[in-house]
Design an enzyme around this catalytic site. Structure first.
Site, PDB file in Angstrom:
ATOM      1  N   ASN A  65       1.140  -1.221   0.201  1.00 59.07           N
ATOM      2  CA  ASN A  65      -0.524  -0.414   0.423  1.00 59.07           C
ATOM      3  C   ASN A  65       0.982   1.217  -0.305  1.00 59.07           C
ATOM      4  OD1 ASN A  65       1.438  -0.740   2.841  1.00 59.07           O
ATOM      5  ND2 ASN A  65      -0.717   0.598   3.420  1.00 59.07           N
ATOM      6  N   ILE A  66       0.521   2.356  -0.861  1.00 59.27           N
ATOM      7  CA  ILE A  66       1.032   3.407  -0.704  1.00 59.27           C
ATOM      8  C   ILE A  66       0.311   4.698  -0.681  1.00 59.27           C
ATOM      9  CG2 ILE A  66       2.442   4.859  -2.202  1.00 59.27           C
ATOM     10  CD1 ILE A  66       3.032   2.239  -4.225  1.00 59.27           C
ATOM     11  N   GLU A  67       0.702   5.447   0.495  1.00 59.61           N
ATOM     12  CA  GLU A  67      -0.381   6.401   1.382  1.00 59.61           C
ATOM     13  C   GLU A  67      -0.379   7.895   0.577  1.00 59.61           C
ATOM     14  OE1 GLU A  67      -0.974   5.826   5.140  1.00 59.61           O
ATOM     15  OE2 GLU A  67      -2.277   4.158   5.126  1.00 59.61           O
ATOM     16  N   CYS A  89      -9.972  -4.736   0.195  1.00 60.83           N
ATOM     17  CA  CYS A  89     -11.272  -3.550   0.037  1.00 60.83           C
ATOM     18  C   CYS A  89     -12.365  -3.997  -1.364  1.00 60.83           C
ATOM     19  CB  CYS A  89     -10.936  -2.577  -0.090  1.00 60.83           C
ATOM     20  SG  CYS A  89     -10.378  -2.066  -1.417  1.00 60.83           S
ATOM     21  N   CYS A 126      -4.089   0.696  -2.781  1.00 55.50           N
ATOM     22  CA  CYS A 126      -3.853  -0.647  -1.987  1.00 55.50           C
ATOM     23  C   CYS A 126      -3.200  -1.378  -1.980  1.00 55.50           C
ATOM     24  CB  CYS A 126      -5.586  -1.412  -2.041  1.00 55.50           C
ATOM     25  SG  CYS A 126      -6.431  -0.600  -0.929  1.00 55.50           S
ATOM     26  N   GLU A 174      -2.862  -4.823  -3.117  1.00 57.04           N
ATOM     27  CA  GLU A 174      -3.159  -5.823  -4.098  1.00 57.04           C
ATOM     28  C   GLU A 174      -3.383  -4.797  -5.690  1.00 57.04           C
ATOM     29  OE1 GLU A 174      -5.077  -4.495  -1.199  1.00 57.04           O
ATOM     30  OE2 GLU A 174      -5.915  -6.088  -0.064  1.00 57.04           O
ATOM     31  N   CYS A 181     -10.588  -3.540  -4.559  1.00 56.75           N
ATOM     32  CA  CYS A 181      -9.932  -4.308  -5.378  1.00 56.75           C
ATOM     33  C   CYS A 181     -10.309  -5.612  -5.045  1.00 56.75           C
ATOM     34  CB  CYS A 181      -8.444  -4.647  -3.712  1.00 56.75           C
ATOM     35  SG  CYS A 181      -7.321  -3.420  -3.428  1.00 56.75           S
TER      36      CYS A 181
HETATM   37  N1  THU Z   1      -5.001  -1.390   2.622  1.00 58.24           N
HETATM   38  C1  THU Z   1      -4.689  -2.331   1.508  1.00 58.24           C
HETATM   39  O1  THU Z   1      -3.671  -1.745   0.520  1.00 58.24           O
HETATM   40  N2  THU Z   1      -5.111  -3.438   1.328  1.00 58.24           N
HETATM   41  C2  THU Z   1      -6.345  -3.581   1.863  1.00 58.24           C
HETATM   42  O2  THU Z   1      -6.924  -4.458   1.686  1.00 58.24           O
HETATM   43  C3  THU Z   1      -7.345  -3.013   2.493  1.00 58.24           C
HETATM   44  C4  THU Z   1      -6.351  -1.509   2.786  1.00 58.24           C
HETATM   45  C5  THU Z   1      -4.477  -0.244   3.204  1.00 58.24           C
HETATM   46  C6  THU Z   1      -5.202   1.183   2.525  1.00 58.24           C
HETATM   47  C7  THU Z   1      -4.863   2.253   3.531  1.00 58.24           C
HETATM   48  O3  THU Z   1      -3.080   2.178   3.314  1.00 58.24           O
HETATM   49  C8  THU Z   1      -4.626   0.840   4.944  1.00 58.24           C
HETATM   50  O4  THU Z   1      -4.230  -0.258   4.288  1.00 58.24           O
HETATM   51  C9  THU Z   1      -5.435   1.404   5.969  1.00 58.24           C
HETATM   52  O5  THU Z   1      -6.861   1.545   5.434  1.00 58.24           O
END
Ligand code: THU
Length: 133
Positions: free
Chosen positions: A47-49, A93, A58, A60, A96
């Site tokens: 995940n890259i915020e 999520c 996300c 995935e 995804c």
């Molecule tokens: N996130 C994912 O990368 N994959 C998931 O299946 C659920 C959520 C990430 C998004 C965000 O960076 C962090 O988790 C919190 O929601």
């Protein structure tokens, strides 16, 4: 494609490794994914915020977009690992799941939610996204 136990474990190992690259300074929720293509190649993602939150990607989708952008279109399985440590089960999520629906066979594609190489749960896409669009 039939996914073997060995392939599942290798995918989980790669997802755990990818989680190490997670850029998550806002949620501190680190996620890693490893996507197995039908040609047996593997693409990883984390995940890259973003400070504006909305552009966050996300793990995935990072893995899917890396693979699709390199010409891959057929997929067998994805392993997902998440959380600050190995104590939580991380499920994909809704966004995804919808991206998976674009490329994956609902009854054949395996979604492997893992806490470790030994502890994992396997779902089909149809189970996690019933009555899909
Ligand atoms: N996130 C994912 O990368 N994959 C998931 O299946 C659920 C959520 C990430 C998004 C965000 O960076 C962090 O988790 C919190 O929601």
């Amino acid at each position: 494609m039939i996914v073997s136990d060995t392939q599942r474990r290798e995918l989980i190992e790669k997802a755990l490794e990818a989680r190490g690259y997670s850029y998550s300074p806002y949620s501190h929720f680190r996620v890693g994914a490893a996507l197995l293509c039908s040609d047996e190649s593997v693409y990883t993602g984390c995940n890259i915020e973003n400070r504006a939150y909305g552009p966050t990607n996300c793990a995935e989708r990072t893995a899917f977009f890396k693979a699709v952008s390199e010409g891959k279109r057929e997929f067998a399985a994805i392993a997902i690992t998440g959380g600050e440590d190995g104590t939580v089960w991380c499920y994909p999520c809704g966004v995804c799941r919808q991206v998976m629906a674009e490329f994956c066979a609902p009854d054949a594609f395996e979604i492997i939610c893992a806490r470790s190489e030994e502890e994992y749960r396997i779902y089909t896409l149809a189970e996690l996204l019933p009555e899909m669009f």
